[in-house]
Design an enzyme around this catalytic site. Structure first.
Site, PDB file in Angstrom:
ATOM      1  N   THR A  13       0.735  -1.176  -0.082  1.00 42.97           N
ATOM      2  CA  THR A  13       0.005   0.133  -0.097  1.00 42.97           C
ATOM      3  C   THR A  13       0.903   1.199   0.153  1.00 42.97           C
ATOM      4  OG1 THR A  13      -0.131   0.184   2.417  1.00 42.97           O
ATOM      5  CG2 THR A  13      -1.854  -1.236   1.245  1.00 42.97           C
ATOM      6  N   GLY A  14       0.403   2.303  -0.765  1.00 42.85           N
ATOM      7  CA  GLY A  14       1.333   3.446  -0.875  1.00 42.85           C
ATOM      8  C   GLY A  14       2.577   3.079  -1.758  1.00 42.85           C
ATOM      9  N   GLY A  15       2.399   2.274  -2.687  1.00 44.52           N
ATOM     10  CA  GLY A  15       3.439   1.995  -3.399  1.00 44.52           C
ATOM     11  C   GLY A  15       3.866   2.761  -4.638  1.00 44.52           C
ATOM     12  N   THR A  16       3.393   3.899  -4.749  1.00 48.73           N
ATOM     13  CA  THR A  16       3.481   4.771  -6.031  1.00 48.73           C
ATOM     14  C   THR A  16       4.786   5.605  -5.816  1.00 48.73           C
ATOM     15  OG1 THR A  16       2.179   6.471  -5.109  1.00 48.73           O
ATOM     16  CG2 THR A  16       1.031   4.726  -6.533  1.00 48.73           C
ATOM     17  N   ILE A  19       9.378   4.721  -0.261  1.00 48.86           N
ATOM     18  CA  ILE A  19       9.545   3.469   0.129  1.00 48.86           C
ATOM     19  C   ILE A  19       8.928   2.407  -0.439  1.00 48.86           C
ATOM     20  CG2 ILE A  19       9.498   2.134   2.375  1.00 48.86           C
ATOM     21  CD1 ILE A  19      10.298   4.916   3.891  1.00 48.86           C
ATOM     22  N   GLY A  20       7.634   2.961  -0.486  1.00 46.17           N
ATOM     23  CA  GLY A  20       6.723   1.915  -1.092  1.00 46.17           C
ATOM     24  C   GLY A  20       6.935   1.394  -2.539  1.00 46.17           C
ATOM     25  N   SER A 137       8.311   3.907  12.216  1.00 49.77           N
ATOM     26  CA  SER A 137       9.201   5.123  12.365  1.00 49.77           C
ATOM     27  C   SER A 137      10.284   5.231  13.373  1.00 49.77           C
ATOM     28  CB  SER A 137       8.334   6.507  11.872  1.00 49.77           C
ATOM     29  OG  SER A 137       9.398   7.617  11.897  1.00 49.77           O
ATOM     30  N   TYR A 150       2.093  12.767  14.389  1.00 54.21           N
ATOM     31  CA  TYR A 150       2.856  11.698  13.787  1.00 54.21           C
ATOM     32  C   TYR A 150       3.638  10.563  14.553  1.00 54.21           C
ATOM     33  CZ  TYR A 150       6.030   9.384  10.249  1.00 54.21           C
ATOM     34  OH  TYR A 150       6.574   8.648   9.382  1.00 54.21           O
TER      35      TYR A 150
HETATM   36  N1  NAP Z   1      10.690   9.139   4.346  1.00 55.72           N
HETATM   37  C1  NAP Z   1      11.074   9.100   5.585  1.00 55.72           C
HETATM   38  O1  NAP Z   1      11.845   9.589   6.254  1.00 55.72           O
HETATM   39  C2  NAP Z   1      10.222   7.997   6.529  1.00 55.72           C
HETATM   40  C3  NAP Z   1      10.744   7.660   7.795  1.00 55.72           C
HETATM   41  C4  NAP Z   1      10.180   6.910   8.575  1.00 55.72           C
HETATM   42  C5  NAP Z   1       8.758   6.595   8.319  1.00 55.72           C
HETATM   43  N2  NAP Z   1       8.252   6.784   7.155  1.00 55.72           N
HETATM   44  C6  NAP Z   1       7.058   6.128   6.608  1.00 55.72           C
HETATM   45  O2  NAP Z   1       7.154   5.394   5.581  1.00 55.72           O
HETATM   46  C7  NAP Z   1       5.963   5.179   4.709  1.00 55.72           C
HETATM   47  C8  NAP Z   1       6.385   5.703   3.227  1.00 55.72           C
HETATM   48  O3  NAP Z   1       6.559   7.156   3.158  1.00 55.72           O
HETATM   49  P1  NAP Z   1       7.424   7.961   1.989  1.00 55.72           P
HETATM   50  O4  NAP Z   1       8.482   8.614   2.733  1.00 55.72           O
HETATM   51  O5  NAP Z   1       7.864   6.747   0.934  1.00 55.72           O
HETATM   52  O6  NAP Z   1       6.356   8.873   1.545  1.00 55.72           O
HETATM   53  P2  NAP Z   1       5.759   9.011   0.347  1.00 55.72           P
HETATM   54  O7  NAP Z   1       6.937   9.215  -0.846  1.00 55.72           O
HETATM   55  O8  NAP Z   1       4.856  10.338   0.207  1.00 55.72           O
HETATM   56  O9  NAP Z   1       4.889   7.911  -0.325  1.00 55.72           O
HETATM   57  C9  NAP Z   1       3.739   7.592   0.437  1.00 55.72           C
HETATM   58  C10 NAP Z   1       2.725   6.651  -0.390  1.00 55.72           C
HETATM   59  O10 NAP Z   1       1.488   6.288   0.392  1.00 55.72           O
HETATM   60  C11 NAP Z   1       0.546   6.845  -0.526  1.00 55.72           C
HETATM   61  N3  NAP Z   1      -0.588   7.174   0.512  1.00 55.72           N
HETATM   62  C12 NAP Z   1      -0.534   8.279   1.169  1.00 55.72           C
HETATM   63  N4  NAP Z   1      -1.765   8.357   1.636  1.00 55.72           N
HETATM   64  C13 NAP Z   1      -2.436   7.158   1.361  1.00 55.72           C
HETATM   65  C14 NAP Z   1      -3.815   6.824   1.480  1.00 55.72           C
HETATM   66  N5  NAP Z   1      -4.820   7.345   2.519  1.00 55.72           N
HETATM   67  N6  NAP Z   1      -4.204   5.675   1.013  1.00 55.72           N
HETATM   68  C15 NAP Z   1      -3.464   4.991   0.071  1.00 55.72           C
HETATM   69  N7  NAP Z   1      -2.216   5.490  -0.403  1.00 55.72           N
HETATM   70  C16 NAP Z   1      -1.850   6.584   0.476  1.00 55.72           C
HETATM   71  C17 NAP Z   1       1.227   8.027  -1.380  1.00 55.72           C
HETATM   72  O11 NAP Z   1       0.342   7.846  -2.723  1.00 55.72           O
HETATM   73  P3  NAP Z   1      -0.992   8.773  -2.806  1.00 55.72           P
HETATM   74  O12 NAP Z   1      -0.482  10.139  -2.196  1.00 55.72           O
HETATM   75  O13 NAP Z   1      -1.061   8.834  -4.613  1.00 55.72           O
HETATM   76  O14 NAP Z   1      -2.080   8.394  -2.072  1.00 55.72           O
HETATM   77  C18 NAP Z   1       2.425   7.408  -1.774  1.00 55.72           C
HETATM   78  O15 NAP Z   1       2.473   6.240  -2.515  1.00 55.72           O
HETATM   79  C19 NAP Z   1       5.009   6.187   5.498  1.00 55.72           C
HETATM   80  O16 NAP Z   1       4.210   5.283   6.175  1.00 55.72           O
HETATM   81  C20 NAP Z   1       5.837   7.197   6.185  1.00 55.72           C
HETATM   82  O17 NAP Z   1       5.184   7.662   7.514  1.00 55.72           O
HETATM   83  C21 NAP Z   1       9.035   7.543   5.982  1.00 55.72           C
END
Ligand code: NAP
Length: 250
Positions: A13-16, A19-20, A137, A150
């Protein structure tokens, strides 16, 4: 060398993006067919093209009827799910004193409600020995100014895993929390706003907090997800795996 996820059916989920996306790509490289979700169709189409052995389905994880449709489709097409990476989520910053109801609802809906029902609604499809991975996280274990909502939502995610391994005791299903530190993704840099210099400033600031002296790359989180998804982690259950350059340990 044999692939670690050959023939497996995975959902990210959130694979676009971020990290996803990196994880969906690694899962496919390891032989899985990967279902990818996200809310934006254009990003989904791009992700599917990049990942290859993938199916994109537009789903908002906070909408329960959309989760029902997602699992109905996976059930019809594949009949089971071997790996569930409940990764959709994210957050924004507001200090105590300025926190709004919308900020709270958006953060907890995405990171807590979405994860809970993504997992619960998947249960009928989960295969024997399936692996569930939740994205936590480092913020769930430490304080960050203006990031308390958060942080609390990610602490809740970690708490889910501890109890769910008991609820799933008779199912031979593993649940683990994968907790990234600062990782270079759109979700992270967007916190600094649209200005590239400010985004780099945020990355430099965060890198200075990490014992390894840099932020992570999405593929480094994805490699840990492959481990937790695969039989290499067959006795790893209820763990929190930090992939953070050491940040949560100091
Ligand atoms: N990057 C970091 O430093 C970091 C650190 C710790 C934890 N994390 C966690 O890692 C995960 C991925 O984060 P990321 O940094 O890779 O963020 P990202 O680049 O913003 O990716 C988030 C993904 O989740 C999707 N998404 C968000 N809300 C959604 C919803 N309600 N339903 C379905 N899809 C949803 C987004 O696509 P759409 O917007 O098109 O829905 C996107 O595919 C998150 O849980 C984040 O809290 C990130």
């Amino acid at each position: 060398m044999s692939k670690k996820l050959e023939g497996k059916i995975a959902l990210v989920t959130g694979g676009t993006t971020g990290i996803g996306l990196a994880t969906a790509k690694r899962f496919a490289e390891e032989g899985a067919h990967v279902y990818i979700t996200g809310r934006r169709q254009a990003e989904l189409d791009q992700a599917v093209a990049l990942v290859g052995n993938a199916t994109g389905i537009a789903v908002d994880s906070t909408r329960l009827e959309q989760l029902d449709q997602l699992y109905a489709r996976i059930g019809q097409e594949k009949g089971r799910l071997d790996v569930l990476f409940a990764n959709a989520g994210g957050g924004s910053m507001l200090p105590l004193g300025e926190i709004t109801e919308d900020h709270y609802d958006d953060t907890f809906d995405r990171n807590v409600k979405g994860v809970l029902f993504t997992v619960q609604k998947a249960l009928p499809l989960l295969a024997q020995n399936a692996s569930i991975i939740l994205t936590g996280s480092t913020a769930g274990s430490s304080g960050t100014a203006a990031f308390s909502v958060y942080s609390a939502s990610k602490a809740a995610v970690r708490a889910f895993a501890r109890s769910w391994i008991l609820d799933l005791k008779d199912r031979a299903v593993r649940v683990n929390t994968l907790s990234p530190g600062a990782t270079r993704t759109p979700g992270l840099v967007d916190i600094a706003g649209p200005d590239a210099a400010q985004q780099q400033g945020l990355l430099d600031y965060l890198a200075a907090q990490v014992p390894l002296g840099r932020v992570g790359e999405p593929v480094e989180i994805a490699n840990a997800a492959v481990f937790l998804a695969s039989d290499d982690a067959s006795f790893v259950n209820g763990a929190e795996l930090f992939v953070d350059g050491g940040q949560a340990q100091i």
